[in-house]
Design an enzyme around this catalytic site. Sequence first.
Site, PDB file in Angstrom:
ATOM      1  N   LEU A  16       0.827  -1.216   0.000  1.00  0.00           N
ATOM      2  CA  LEU A  16       0.000   0.000   0.000  1.00  0.00           C
ATOM      3  C   LEU A  16       0.857   1.260   0.000  1.00  0.00           C
ATOM      4  O   LEU A  16       1.812   1.372   0.764  1.00  0.00           O
ATOM      5  CB  LEU A  16      -0.916  -0.008   1.227  1.00  0.00           C
ATOM      6  CG  LEU A  16      -1.826   1.198   1.427  1.00  0.00           C
ATOM      7  CD1 LEU A  16      -3.185   0.758   1.992  1.00  0.00           C
ATOM      8  CD2 LEU A  16      -1.201   2.236   2.384  1.00  0.00           C
ATOM      9  N   SER A  27       3.743  10.730   8.097  1.00  0.00           N
ATOM     10  CA  SER A  27       4.046  11.723   7.062  1.00  0.00           C
ATOM     11  C   SER A  27       4.859  12.908   7.567  1.00  0.00           C
ATOM     12  O   SER A  27       4.842  13.233   8.752  1.00  0.00           O
ATOM     13  CB  SER A  27       2.749  12.230   6.440  1.00  0.00           C
ATOM     14  OG  SER A  27       2.129  11.220   5.692  1.00  0.00           O
ATOM     15  N   ARG A  50       0.338  15.322  13.967  1.00  0.00           N
ATOM     16  CA  ARG A  50       1.248  14.700  12.987  1.00  0.00           C
ATOM     17  C   ARG A  50       1.405  15.539  11.722  1.00  0.00           C
ATOM     18  O   ARG A  50       0.780  16.552  11.537  1.00  0.00           O
ATOM     19  CB  ARG A  50       0.724  13.304  12.630  1.00  0.00           C
ATOM     20  CG  ARG A  50      -0.722  13.238  12.189  1.00  0.00           C
ATOM     21  CD  ARG A  50      -1.149  11.790  11.947  1.00  0.00           C
ATOM     22  NE  ARG A  50      -2.575  11.655  11.684  1.00  0.00           N
ATOM     23  CZ  ARG A  50      -3.495  11.345  12.603  1.00  0.00           C
ATOM     24  NH1 ARG A  50      -3.126  11.147  13.850  1.00  0.00           N
ATOM     25  NH2 ARG A  50      -4.771  11.223  12.270  1.00  0.00           N
ATOM     26  N   ASP A  88       0.186   8.784   1.632  1.00  0.00           N
ATOM     27  CA  ASP A  88       0.557  10.198   1.501  1.00  0.00           C
ATOM     28  C   ASP A  88       1.902  10.446   0.826  1.00  0.00           C
ATOM     29  O   ASP A  88       2.893   9.772   1.137  1.00  0.00           O
ATOM     30  CB  ASP A  88       0.650  10.856   2.879  1.00  0.00           C
ATOM     31  CG  ASP A  88      -0.606  10.731   3.700  1.00  0.00           C
ATOM     32  OD1 ASP A  88      -1.578  10.117   3.229  1.00  0.00           O
ATOM     33  OD2 ASP A  88      -0.612  11.245   4.832  1.00  0.00           O
TER      34      ASP A  88
END
Length: 488
Positions: free
Chosen positions: A40, A103, A161, A43
């Site tokens: 998978l 991210s 985050r 971002d």
Amino acid sequence: MSTKDRELRERAYESVEKYKETVNKDPYRLHYHIMPPVGLLNDPNGFIHWNGRYHLFYQWMPFKTGHGAKFWGHVSTEDFINWREEEIALTPSEWYEKNGCYSGSAIEHDGKMYIFYTGNVKDENGNRETYQCLGISEDGVNVEKKGPVVELPEGYTPHFRDPKVWKQDDQFYMVVGAQTLDKKGAVALFSSDNLTAWSYEGDLAGGGKGPLKDFGYMFECPDLFSLGEKDMLIISPQGLKPDGMKYRNVYQSGYVVGYFDPKGKSYDHGEFEELDRGFDFYAPQTTEDSKGRRLMFAWMSVPDQNEQDHPTVEYQWLHNMTLPRELKMVGDKLYQLPVEELEGLRIGEALSHRVTLRNEVRELEGVNGRAVELRVNDISLVEGWFEIAIHDAARIVYSNGVFTLERKSYVDGTVENRQCILEKLDSLTIYIDTSSVEVFVNGGEEVFTARYYPAASQRSITFGASKECSFSVEKWDLGKRGDGSAAS
């Protein structure tokens, strides 16, 4: 490199090799978009133009097509056509990131690449800790981890985050996506003189104040930058309810226009506008290149939106990036255009037609294919509707001031749509790539992005009008993006 780091890399590369043949058999594998070699992708991270190359990192789960303890994958290019698969940039090998290197962003400083990311930590009961971490690379490939540089300030839940860092007026700034203790989405601001010691400056947007005061329960992937005379803030809010044609996906991505005051550490801005009106667009990230262009990638999907129903899952891969786009301001409206380098994908000369339709639907000679670019210009529609149907699985319609993108759902086969109000339709630029479509309307005034899954043999593209419509069409076949040798 720690023993744990080495083991995780070896396992990831073993997974790539194990499923390479399966992945490459998928008829929906894309030709010219960035995809994971296995597993998978989500971002875009650390997008930067550094030492003459564009570096794009991405959230990557190499062991399954579900989410989990994410790695950072890494590709780079000079021209957005020929891409090089780089070594894995980050693995969740340390205590402060053991449940995922989430991210973040990258910035150049003293000739080095400084990478900021979120270290995600969970205990056996699922309780979360969050750390904003730093890694430094001298060659743009190998990253030396420096550990956490920002811990969770008071007033926020651990849903904190996606640090985005930039330099302005000899000062460094960081915005972080956040959730306040009373479950409101917010953007937190930090400042620093040296990229290692950071001072918390409060909420920059949301958090119960201003135009975004009650705008969902979490803001992800903030990105603040100047464009022309304005300062843009991109965010991906979660928790918005559908509102007519707006907010139709599970989560959204969009922007506000305003002015950032670095002295006052404040941001005065207007209302939220969605960036992309289609089905599959989330977590965009921008950078400025050496030409002064503001460029953007986004994830061509949305979290928690029927992800495991995509037919690529049985081929051991899931999701891809959008095409790179250039951002421009036209008044207070953000326009998006495919970067000009993508013309390098074209094979041969354009096939051109000048067409007038009168209450009919028909194919145009040679205008078909699974990986093509269409430019439809000088559209003249007085009344009625105009449509373009793609592979019997997606359809573009303009009627009575409403622009619509339809697709056959990959979940149950029903027809679903996304729409926007459009005063006039002048032109369309359409990129079709086996199982994705990106539609740029009126030179980028609006954009619609979607994954879709036509029958493997379907190549037809038809044009139709209920009354009379004239237009010109240029069509190019597009080649596959160039790949360098995969890291091993």
